[in-house]
Write a protein that holds these residues in place. Structure first.
Motif, short mmCIF file in Angstrom:
data_model
loop_
_atom_site.label_atom_id
_atom_site.label_comp_id
_atom_site.label_asym_id
_atom_site.label_seq_id
_atom_site.Cartn_x
_atom_site.Cartn_y
_atom_site.Cartn_z
N MET A 174 0.83 -1.39 0.05
CA MET A 174 0.01 -0.04 -0.03
C MET A 174 0.77 1.26 -0.11
O MET A 174 1.91 1.25 0.56
N MET A 175 0.57 2.30 -0.85
CA MET A 175 1.04 3.62 -0.59
C MET A 175 0.03 4.40 0.05
O MET A 175 -1.20 4.73 -0.54
N VAL A 176 0.36 4.96 1.26
CA VAL A 176 -0.62 5.72 2.11
C VAL A 176 -0.20 7.33 2.08
O VAL A 176 0.99 7.66 2.54
N GLY A 177 -1.13 8.21 1.67
CA GLY A 177 -0.96 9.52 1.30
C GLY A 177 -2.08 10.49 1.68
O GLY A 177 -3.17 10.02 1.46
N ASP A 178 -1.71 11.90 1.91
CA ASP A 178 -2.65 12.77 2.10
C ASP A 178 -2.73 13.78 0.82
O ASP A 178 -3.49 14.80 0.79
N VAL A 180 -2.59 14.26 -3.68
CA VAL A 180 -2.74 13.47 -4.93
C VAL A 180 -1.31 12.97 -5.43
O VAL A 180 -1.56 11.85 -6.07
N ILE A 181 -0.27 13.63 -5.22
CA ILE A 181 0.72 13.24 -5.70
C ILE A 181 1.37 11.90 -5.09
O ILE A 181 2.04 11.12 -5.62
N ASP A 182 0.84 11.96 -3.90
CA ASP A 182 1.01 10.46 -3.32
C ASP A 182 0.61 9.52 -3.84
O ASP A 182 1.06 8.24 -4.15
N LEU A 183 -0.83 9.86 -4.11
CA LEU A 183 -1.65 8.57 -5.04
C LEU A 183 -0.99 8.36 -6.34
O LEU A 183 -1.05 7.16 -6.92
N LEU A 184 -0.94 9.46 -7.10
CA LEU A 184 -0.20 9.05 -8.33
C LEU A 184 1.13 8.13 -8.25
O LEU A 184 1.39 7.41 -9.16
N SER A 185 2.27 8.73 -7.38
CA SER A 185 3.40 7.83 -7.15
C SER A 185 3.04 6.32 -6.91
O SER A 185 3.77 5.55 -7.47
N THR A 193 -3.36 2.21 -3.65
CA THR A 193 -3.25 3.56 -2.95
C THR A 193 -4.38 3.91 -1.95
O THR A 193 -5.58 3.36 -2.25
N VAL A 194 -3.96 4.57 -0.87
CA VAL A 194 -4.86 4.69 0.09
C VAL A 194 -4.70 6.15 0.28
O VAL A 194 -3.79 6.68 0.74
N ALA A 195 -5.86 7.10 0.50
CA ALA A 195 -6.07 8.55 0.71
C ALA A 195 -6.47 8.38 2.09
O ALA A 195 -7.49 7.84 2.72
N THR A 196 -5.79 9.43 2.81
CA THR A 196 -6.15 9.55 4.25
C THR A 196 -7.01 10.89 4.50
O THR A 196 -6.66 11.79 3.74
N THR A 197 -7.83 11.16 5.31
CA THR A 197 -8.56 12.14 5.64
C THR A 197 -8.41 13.02 6.83
O THR A 197 -9.00 14.01 7.07
N TRP A 198 -7.44 12.47 7.78
CA TRP A 198 -7.32 12.74 9.09
C TRP A 198 -6.60 14.32 9.19
O TRP A 198 -6.47 14.90 10.15
N HIS A 199 -5.94 14.53 8.04
CA HIS A 199 -4.96 15.77 8.02
C HIS A 199 -5.85 16.97 7.84
O HIS A 199 -5.10 18.12 7.94
N GLY A 200 -7.14 17.03 7.45
CA GLY A 200 -8.11 18.02 7.38
C GLY A 200 -7.53 19.21 6.20
O GLY A 200 -8.07 20.12 5.96
N GLY A 201 -6.97 18.40 5.19
CA GLY A 201 -6.63 19.22 3.78
C GLY A 201 -7.83 19.15 2.85
O GLY A 201 -8.95 18.79 3.23
N ASP A 202 -7.44 19.17 1.69
CA ASP A 202 -8.56 19.13 0.52
C ASP A 202 -8.85 17.75 0.22
O ASP A 202 -8.30 17.12 -0.85
N VAL A 203 -9.72 17.25 0.94
CA VAL A 203 -10.25 16.06 0.80
C VAL A 203 -10.89 15.72 -0.63
O VAL A 203 -10.59 14.69 -0.95
#
Length: 231
Positions: A174-178, A180-185, A193-203
């Motif tokens: 898994m690649m875990v990131g907050d 879009v470039i994490d997901l692309l990588s 690919t795992v998107a995280t939402t606990w950072h409070g950014g542009d979900v």
């Protein structure tokens, strides 16, 4: 439909993917809550190098996850800002906390035999120093910075290098990131690919990038990472 804070959204698994044996994490916004310190460091660096006026941190924040010199080029700011930014980041490193639940999740993954790495937009030495300060460096098998790969994110190099060190195929990682470039990588490397939402950014933008999974709390990852069988 609303979701509970601990739920996990799941897309159908990609063909050819096996049980998760490794997790590669982005650092800022995923493992550590560094936004306040980065804002202060960026403001100081901007004042020293550029001069008076408000530092455009919100624009900087939109490029989060990229290597600092690359962000400066994208923003048209002097590369000389890197030295004071790094200096201040080191000075205030003790003020950067782990996100709630991260330490426990990392320890559980470790106990299950899941291998772990960091693939960050920071430089490798700065990332390792911060994780050491927080007392979690030893939980990771590898920590790689953007200065240690030929092409930083969104290229897949940093994820592929991490998995090469871990000895795990992308289809079992898994690649875990907050960002879009994490997901692309991660996607271009062949990992889930795992998107995280606990950072409070542009979900919204993050979800529009089509991650395989969405985690709303660190321990959501555990549902997809059972104990690794010893071969």
């Amino acid at each position: 439909m609303s979701q509970s804070p601990s739920s996990v959204d799941v897309s159908p698994p990609a063909a050819g993917r096996g049980p998760v044996r490794a997790v590669v994490f982005d650092l800022d916004g995923v493992v550590v809550d560094s936004s306040a310190v980065m804002r202060e460091a960026f403001s100081i660096a901007y004042a020293e190098v550029v001069g008076d006026g408000p530092a455009p941190f919100e624009e900087y924040n939109r490029h989060m996850g990229r290597y600092f010199p690359d962000i400066m080029r994208l923003m048209g700011l002097p590369l000389e800002m890197e030295e004071p930014f790094v200096r201040e980041s080191y000075r205030m490193a003790h003020l950067v906390p782990l996100f709630p639940g991260v330490r426990e999740t990392l320890e559980t993954l470790r106990s299950r035999g899941v291998r772990m790495a960091i693939a960050t937009g920071k430089s490798g030495p700065r990332a390792r120093s911060l994780l050491d300060t927080l007392g979690v460096l030893g939980l990771f098998d590898r920590v790689i910075g953007s200065d240690e790969v030929p092409r930083p994110k969104p290229a897949p190099d940093i994820v592929l290098q991490a998995l090469g060190h871990l000895g795990v195929a992308p289809g079992q990682a898994m690649m875990v990131g907050d960002a879009v470039i994490d997901l692309l990588s991660g996607r271009d490397a062949g990992a889930t690919t795992v998107a995280t939402t606990w950072h409070g950014g542009d979900v919204t933008a993050l979800l529009a990038a089509g991650p395989d999974l969405v985690a709303h709390a660190p321990n959501d990852l555990l549902a997809h990472c059972p104990a690794v069988l010893v071969r």
